[in-house]
Design a protein around this motif. Sequence first.
Motif, PDB file in Angstrom:
ATOM      1  N   ARG A 243     -10.735 -58.881  51.734  1.00 14.44           N
ATOM      2  CA  ARG A 243     -11.079 -60.304  51.756  1.00 14.44           C
ATOM      3  C   ARG A 243     -12.411 -60.536  51.048  1.00 14.44           C
ATOM      4  NH1 ARG A 243     -12.371 -62.826  55.788  1.00 14.44           N
ATOM      5  NH2 ARG A 243     -11.513 -64.865  55.236  1.00 14.44           N
ATOM      6  N   ARG A 244     -13.291 -59.569  51.129  1.00 12.29           N
ATOM      7  CA  ARG A 244     -14.565 -59.690  50.410  1.00 12.29           C
ATOM      8  C   ARG A 244     -14.446 -59.207  48.973  1.00 12.29           C
ATOM      9  NH1 ARG A 244     -18.727 -56.674  54.239  1.00 12.29           N
ATOM     10  NH2 ARG A 244     -16.852 -55.523  54.821  1.00 12.29           N
ATOM     11  N   ALA A 245     -13.532 -58.298  48.739  1.00 12.57           N
ATOM     12  CA  ALA A 245     -13.340 -57.809  47.371  1.00 12.57           C
ATOM     13  C   ALA A 245     -12.566 -58.813  46.526  1.00 12.57           C
ATOM     14  CB  ALA A 245     -12.602 -56.472  47.397  1.00 12.57           C
ATOM     15  N   LEU A 246     -11.513 -59.427  47.107  1.00 10.36           N
ATOM     16  CA  LEU A 246     -10.694 -60.429  46.412  1.00 10.36           C
ATOM     17  C   LEU A 246     -10.831 -61.736  47.185  1.00 10.36           C
ATOM     18  CD1 LEU A 246      -7.492 -58.286  45.706  1.00 10.36           C
ATOM     19  CD2 LEU A 246      -9.313 -58.860  44.107  1.00 10.36           C
ATOM     20  N   PRO A 247     -11.714 -62.629  46.790  1.00 10.97           N
ATOM     21  CA  PRO A 247     -11.982 -63.844  47.559  1.00 10.97           C
ATOM     22  C   PRO A 247     -10.746 -64.727  47.681  1.00 10.97           C
ATOM     23  CG  PRO A 247     -13.012 -63.949  45.397  1.00 10.97           C
ATOM     24  CD  PRO A 247     -12.531 -62.557  45.563  1.00 10.97           C
ATOM     25  N   ASP A 248     -10.624 -65.368  48.847  1.00  9.98           N
ATOM     26  CA  ASP A 248      -9.453 -66.192  49.135  1.00  9.98           C
ATOM     27  C   ASP A 248      -9.429 -67.492  48.346  1.00  9.98           C
ATOM     28  OD1 ASP A 248      -9.569 -65.302  52.640  1.00  9.98           O
ATOM     29  OD2 ASP A 248      -8.483 -64.370  50.982  1.00  9.98           O
ATOM     30  N   ARG A 249     -10.558 -67.936  47.832  1.00 15.67           N
ATOM     31  CA  ARG A 249     -10.622 -69.260  47.206  1.00 15.67           C
ATOM     32  C   ARG A 249     -10.574 -69.193  45.685  1.00 15.67           C
ATOM     33  NH1 ARG A 249     -15.370 -72.187  50.876  1.00 15.67           N
ATOM     34  NH2 ARG A 249     -14.280 -71.996  52.878  1.00 15.67           N
ATOM     35  N   LEU A 250     -11.282 -68.252  45.107  1.00 12.34           N
ATOM     36  CA  LEU A 250     -11.408 -68.236  43.654  1.00 12.34           C
ATOM     37  C   LEU A 250     -10.084 -67.924  42.967  1.00 12.34           C
ATOM     38  CD1 LEU A 250     -13.139 -68.376  41.120  1.00 12.34           C
ATOM     39  CD2 LEU A 250     -13.688 -65.953  41.445  1.00 12.34           C
ATOM     40  N   LEU A 251      -9.423 -66.842  43.360  1.00 11.68           N
ATOM     41  CA  LEU A 251      -8.206 -66.426  42.670  1.00 11.68           C
ATOM     42  C   LEU A 251      -7.074 -67.451  42.790  1.00 11.68           C
ATOM     43  CD1 LEU A 251      -6.935 -64.250  40.961  1.00 11.68           C
ATOM     44  CD2 LEU A 251      -6.220 -63.067  43.047  1.00 11.68           C
ATOM     45  N   PRO A 252      -6.773 -67.998  43.976  1.00 15.24           N
ATOM     46  CA  PRO A 252      -5.722 -69.024  44.026  1.00 15.24           C
ATOM     47  C   PRO A 252      -6.037 -70.253  43.176  1.00 15.24           C
ATOM     48  CG  PRO A 252      -6.154 -68.188  46.216  1.00 15.24           C
ATOM     49  CD  PRO A 252      -7.215 -67.621  45.336  1.00 15.24           C
ATOM     50  N   LEU A 253      -7.316 -70.653  43.113  1.00 14.26           N
ATOM     51  CA  LEU A 253      -7.670 -71.802  42.277  1.00 14.26           C
ATOM     52  C   LEU A 253      -7.412 -71.511  40.810  1.00 14.26           C
ATOM     53  CD1 LEU A 253     -10.974 -73.073  43.948  1.00 14.26           C
ATOM     54  CD2 LEU A 253      -8.717 -74.154  43.994  1.00 14.26           C
ATOM     55  N   LEU A 254      -7.781 -70.313  40.364  1.00 16.89           N
ATOM     56  CA  LEU A 254      -7.542 -69.948  38.968  1.00 16.89           C
ATOM     57  C   LEU A 254      -6.047 -69.901  38.666  1.00 16.89           C
ATOM     58  CD1 LEU A 254     -10.201 -67.112  38.529  1.00 16.89           C
ATOM     59  CD2 LEU A 254     -10.331 -69.462  37.695  1.00 16.89           C
ATOM     60  N   VAL A 255      -5.279 -69.293  39.566  1.00 16.08           N
ATOM     61  CA  VAL A 255      -3.830 -69.205  39.346  1.00 16.08           C
ATOM     62  C   VAL A 255      -3.190 -70.585  39.387  1.00 16.08           C
ATOM     63  CG1 VAL A 255      -1.676 -68.284  40.279  1.00 16.08           C
ATOM     64  CG2 VAL A 255      -3.715 -66.854  40.212  1.00 16.08           C
ATOM     65  N   ALA A 256      -3.671 -71.457  40.274  1.00 12.30           N
ATOM     66  CA  ALA A 256      -3.127 -72.820  40.335  1.00 12.30           C
ATOM     67  C   ALA A 256      -3.368 -73.556  39.020  1.00 12.30           C
ATOM     68  CB  ALA A 256      -3.757 -73.586  41.494  1.00 12.30           C
ATOM     69  N   ALA A 257      -4.553 -73.412  38.459  1.00 13.12           N
ATOM     70  CA  ALA A 257      -4.833 -74.059  37.173  1.00 13.12           C
ATOM     71  C   ALA A 257      -3.943 -73.506  36.073  1.00 13.12           C
ATOM     72  CB  ALA A 257      -6.312 -73.859  36.812  1.00 13.12           C
TER      73      ALA A 257
END
Length: 326
Positions: free
Chosen positions: A23-37
């Motif tokens: 959870r600290r290595a792969l943040p829950d917020r950044l990656l989904p936002l990038l993939v959503a865009a």
Amino acid sequence: MAERPGLFTRWNQARRADGLALRRALPDRLLPLLVAAMTVLAALALAGATGAQILSARWSNGAASMLTIQVPDPDTPTTTAGTTTHLTRSDAVLAALADSPGASRVHRLDKAELGALLAPWLGQDHDFALTLPAIIELHMAAGTQTDATALARRLAAIAPGTLVERNAEWGERLGRLADSLHSCALLAVAIVAGIAVVLIAATTRAGLAARRLPIELIHAMGATDGYIAGRFARRTALLAFIGGLAGSGLALPILVLLSRVAAPFAAATPAPTPASSADWTMLAHTLLATLPTPLVATLLALAPAAALIGWLTTQATVRAWLRNLP
């Protein structure tokens, strides 16, 4: 009998059992936002590809297989060998076209249809001062070749001054234009997928760098590359799937709006505007029905595709990173 733990309890237990602290290595917020865009961009590009393909098929099979005939003075009786017949010029041409080999449909535009064609130039409220020529559409069966020049000579002998316009050339040009748009849209999808791979790889490498010491420790204790890569890949796939769902949901209203705008070009009827809030449920079903079936299937496949790209990219990135460990 002990009560089974609920879903929320099991999720908390799984979070605490995460020894790599992903959870600290792969943040829950950044990656989904990038993939959503990236998903929104891919959905728009795929919508362009699907629309171009539909327009190409419609132009190639519609306009290319239709001839337009203009008959001046359509209500004037025809003359044969100096004798006036009971047929008007337009009726004589319609009868000749009905006997043409390969003709599937012969249609003369009525006054309302002519008015709709001329409305952009003359407006809706118009009264024609001049006699308009009869406009006749000759639809040919699929695969039928028609000699427009020979047809024009035959119709001119029946009604002098009749013009035959062949639409196949314009249909071929429009088809090539649609094919080029389709290729550009697919190229845009490929570019978006490439950017998504780069972003996921960069995020994964940042996570590996953040958890380098624990990873080196469990790797030295015997953890296989497949185990470590699988842990990262599963979490990345989950985050990418969530981002893909969010991006698909964001892209849906945009695609519906674009579908309504393109409805006249695709011979589709745009969905009506709801009169009250009670009509919104019916409107949602109607709007989804207006989307082309391939586009709906593609939209539903975006989230699984994002998860698959995330899983494959993370697997390759983590395994390559682990091979460089001392």
